[in-house]
Design a protein around this motif. Sequence first.
Motif, short mmCIF file in Angstrom:
data_model
loop_
_atom_site.label_atom_id
_atom_site.label_comp_id
_atom_site.label_asym_id
_atom_site.label_seq_id
_atom_site.Cartn_x
_atom_site.Cartn_y
_atom_site.Cartn_z
N GLY A 16 1.00 -1.55 -0.14
CA GLY A 16 -0.43 -0.16 0.11
C GLY A 16 1.11 1.84 -0.34
N ARG A 17 0.14 2.16 -0.36
CA ARG A 17 1.13 3.67 0.07
C ARG A 17 -0.15 4.65 0.38
N PHE A 38 -2.19 2.40 6.84
CA PHE A 38 -0.87 2.06 7.12
C PHE A 38 -1.70 1.25 7.87
N LEU A 39 -3.01 0.94 8.66
CA LEU A 39 -3.78 -0.19 9.10
C LEU A 39 -4.02 -1.30 7.71
N ASP A 40 -4.49 -0.57 7.15
CA ASP A 40 -4.85 -2.03 6.31
C ASP A 40 -3.92 -2.94 5.30
N LEU A 49 4.30 2.36 1.58
CA LEU A 49 5.32 2.96 1.59
C LEU A 49 4.68 4.42 1.62
N ILE A 50 5.50 5.68 1.17
CA ILE A 50 5.28 6.74 1.02
C ILE A 50 5.90 7.18 0.21
N CYS A 80 8.41 1.26 4.53
CA CYS A 80 8.94 0.58 4.59
C CYS A 80 10.55 0.48 3.23
N SER A 81 9.78 1.52 2.73
CA SER A 81 10.61 1.29 1.74
C SER A 81 11.71 2.86 1.13
N GLU A 82 11.97 3.37 0.08
CA GLU A 82 12.60 4.71 0.13
C GLU A 82 11.48 5.49 -0.41
N ILE A 83 11.63 6.64 0.13
CA ILE A 83 10.20 7.51 -0.38
C ILE A 83 10.25 8.69 -2.05
N ILE A 84 9.59 8.55 -2.44
CA ILE A 84 9.99 8.34 -3.60
C ILE A 84 9.26 9.90 -4.39
#
Length: 304
Positions: A16-17, A38-40, A49-50, A80-84
């Motif tokens: 998700g994001r 986030f909760l989902d 991710l953001i 969980c990963s880099e922000i794009i």
Amino acid sequence: MCVFMLYQYKKINYRGRFAPSPTGGLHMGSLVSACASFLDAKASQGEWLIRMEDIDPPREQAGATEEILRALEAHHLSTCSEIIFQSKRSHRYISAIKQLWQQGDVYSCRCSSKQIKVLRKECLYCPCRDQSIIECMGEWHENILDELDQLGGALRLRVDELAESQIVFEDRHYGVISKNVAKEVGDFIIRRSDGLFAYQLAVVVDDAWQGITDVVRGADLLDVTPRQIFLQKKLGLPTPRYRHVPLVYDEQGNKLSKQHFAPVLDNALALDNLRVACRYLNIKLEDPQSIEDLLSQAVDAWVK
Ligand code: GLU
């Protein structure tokens, strides 16, 4: 073949994001959307991710990107990963335009939205459709968008009245949604006359590139989802699952949004802010004493 077949991210069951636009700091309305996605994701043991949707500088506020990121961190909503950053991804949007251009799906249009509205009322297509500047410009080449900018005009995606323009999808909250994009929307803009990429294009390209399986966001975007699905189909991209979250309103009945001057959240009150966000999401909590405790209770409640 679709140009995005090679995803940057490996395929997983749930990703998700949260994709804020930096038009101001984080307010309660956006915290509710961020918490819901986030909760989902956490309840599905997925990734979250953001993505910063900073593609519209005229609407952006100086410092808002940093402010939003600080607020998400203060509320322990961590990626969980880099922000794009969409501002750095023009090459991806240009590749998508190139594909649509080569498929004959776009045209350049100099009409104002007012003119288009009048034409649509009379069930007429925009005349730019038939006097396609694009055809006269020949094969796609590197400087084509600059040349187009000199002529002026936006790029519109053709939405013909064919079976493919009837979009039906099942929203995880609102149920089956059906919309005829040709009749109800018409040819829509994917690159604006000021040379900026339209949100509809950028969101579709990035959701696919990041391998997003689940989009959870505010219900104000339910209406544009059929447009995004139509564009995914044109680009040969997968359609994620969608879950739109009901909007939240203040006591005066105004949507908690930047347009209605919803106050920016105080990070020092993160635990209280999250309590309120959970209340809006109908999540019952047992007096959490810390943010960790609150988020873990909320994930459990979300599963049920
Ligand atoms: N950037 C959009 C906004 O802040 C949200 C986009 C999306 O979630 O698809 O309203």
